[in-house]
Each structure stands twice: as C-alpha cells, then as structure tokens.
Design a protein around this motif. Sequence first.
Motif, PDB file in Angstrom:
ATOM      1  N   SER A 153     -22.281  77.894 -23.568  1.00 52.56           N
ATOM      2  CA  SER A 153     -21.481  77.725 -24.777  1.00 52.56           C
ATOM      3  C   SER A 153     -22.068  78.612 -25.873  1.00 52.56           C
ATOM      4  O   SER A 153     -23.187  79.129 -25.740  1.00 52.56           O
ATOM      5  N   GLU A 154     -21.331  78.795 -26.973  1.00 54.75           N
ATOM      6  CA  GLU A 154     -21.826  79.633 -28.065  1.00 54.75           C
ATOM      7  C   GLU A 154     -23.113  79.047 -28.657  1.00 54.75           C
ATOM      8  O   GLU A 154     -24.037  79.777 -29.019  1.00 54.75           O
ATOM      9  N   LYS A 155     -23.176  77.726 -28.748  1.00 55.30           N
ATOM     10  CA  LYS A 155     -24.380  77.086 -29.296  1.00 55.30           C
ATOM     11  C   LYS A 155     -25.567  77.288 -28.360  1.00 55.30           C
ATOM     12  O   LYS A 155     -26.686  77.537 -28.811  1.00 55.30           O
ATOM     13  N   GLU A 156     -25.317  77.199 -27.053  1.00 56.36           N
ATOM     14  CA  GLU A 156     -26.391  77.420 -26.084  1.00 56.36           C
ATOM     15  C   GLU A 156     -26.891  78.856 -26.137  1.00 56.36           C
ATOM     16  O   GLU A 156     -28.091  79.113 -26.010  1.00 56.36           O
ATOM     17  N   CYS A 158     -26.939  80.681 -28.793  1.00 52.93           N
ATOM     18  CA  CYS A 158     -27.750  80.750 -30.017  1.00 52.93           C
ATOM     19  C   CYS A 158     -29.155  80.211 -29.760  1.00 52.93           C
ATOM     20  O   CYS A 158     -30.148  80.800 -30.199  1.00 52.93           O
ATOM     21  N   LEU A 176     -31.161  76.343 -36.700  1.00 49.43           N
ATOM     22  CA  LEU A 176     -29.752  76.062 -36.390  1.00 49.43           C
ATOM     23  C   LEU A 176     -29.231  74.783 -37.039  1.00 49.43           C
ATOM     24  O   LEU A 176     -28.087  74.402 -36.812  1.00 49.43           O
ATOM     25  N   LEU A 178     -30.116  71.699 -36.413  1.00 47.82           N
ATOM     26  CA  LEU A 178     -29.884  70.720 -35.369  1.00 47.82           C
ATOM     27  C   LEU A 178     -31.160  69.912 -35.150  1.00 47.82           C
ATOM     28  O   LEU A 178     -32.253  70.374 -35.467  1.00 47.82           O
ATOM     29  N   THR A 182     -31.367  67.409 -29.903  1.00 47.26           N
ATOM     30  CA  THR A 182     -30.170  68.192 -29.573  1.00 47.26           C
ATOM     31  C   THR A 182     -30.565  69.514 -28.927  1.00 47.26           C
ATOM     32  O   THR A 182     -29.936  69.967 -27.960  1.00 47.26           O
ATOM     33  N   HIS A 186     -29.538  70.962 -25.239  1.00 50.95           N
ATOM     34  CA  HIS A 186     -28.984  72.300 -24.976  1.00 50.95           C
ATOM     35  C   HIS A 186     -29.824  73.038 -23.936  1.00 50.95           C
ATOM     36  O   HIS A 186     -29.280  73.704 -23.045  1.00 50.95           O
TER      37      HIS A 186
END
Length: 210
Positions: A153-156, A158, A176, A178, A182, A186
């Motif tokens: 995913s885009e967050k992963e 990052c 981030l 987060l 979290t 990820h």
Amino acid sequence: MTTLNVLIADRSPTYRLGVQIALQNAGLDCTCCEVEAWNEVQATLARVQSTDLLVLDACLPELGHFRQLERLLASHVELPVLILTDLVSTNFVRKAYLSGASGVILKSSSLETLSEALSSVLKGSFLHPEKDKRYWVNTPGREYLVDRLTLLSEKEKCVLNHLKYGLSNKQIGLQLCLTESTIKSHLSSIYRKLDVYNRTRLAMSIQQIV
C-alpha cells in the motif's frame, strides 16, 4: 532520554560487565539484564515487556549454530541482535546475518569499537565490516522484489522508504504521525508481501531495490 532495555547473554560475568561499560561509554541510558544460558534469554524476553537490544554470545549453550536464534526472531522480528564471537569465518558471518542478527563483532575488539557497535545497532543500523559485504546474500532477486513492491500500500511504501535510512519504529512513527504499534503492523504486512521474515532480511532486500 528514554531508558533502553538491553539483554546481555554471555557465559562470562567479566564480559557482561564489559558490555555494560561500553554502553555507558557510548552515552546510552540503559537498564541491563544479564543471563548466561539460552533458556534464560527466552524466559527474559517473555517476561520483559520491551527489549531494545539482545547482545548474544555466539557460544552460548543450546544456541545450536543460530537455529534457535532464527526461531526466536520469527516471533520477535523487531529485536536487534549483536553477536559476540571469539572467532569469525565466512560461513559464520553469513549464517549470523541470514538468521536475523543485526551485527557481528569480535570479543577481542577494543572497548571503543564495542561502544560504537552497540550504539550503531541500537540506532537501527546493520553492522558488518567492509570486507564482509559479500555475506549479504541469498535474498530474493531484484526483479522478484520489484514485482512484489506492487503489493504494498502507499503507507507501507512510505514506511519502507523511511526504514532504508535506518530509522527506528518510533522515529518512523513520528515522521509519519503514526503510533509505534501501527508501524509494527505495517512492517508485519511488508515482511509478508516481500517474502522476508525479519528486519535484517528486509534491509538486505532494500539494498537491492533502492
């Protein structure tokens, strides 16, 4: 400064004391727990809520040529491990890295070198002599990894991008916005999608695709 929890597993009380002195010389605020057998390592990790570093004697009874370490890190994927050894060989270093260790250092190293090694591994770096770069082997091929990146995913992506700079989970979380839990979630997903099973293997993989 946050107090770090360091587990020192070594047969020698003198060397365990040396590790503590090296941590102090590095300016690190640490609470140290000392054990001298592998079963004590497992029991301590189960009891202590958070361990920031395991300093491990390679000749600890029952370690079994890193088989036990590999099993341990399968359930403690974020735990950095610095291996202490009297002797070193190509095969030894390779097995240590592939088992998930963050670094290998000779017990004959100077106190200054040990302090630098401890500080480096605690900061999220991976310690290996320049001549030993060839030991970072047996990771999935580059084309395979690039293909697997599409699963993230885009967050992963990052999180992975920040990880390549050696940042800790807490530092990545601050970057981030987060929580640390979290970030761990990820990373677990990244391990699965990239087909790696510990932080060292992930770092080895990143080197091939960045």
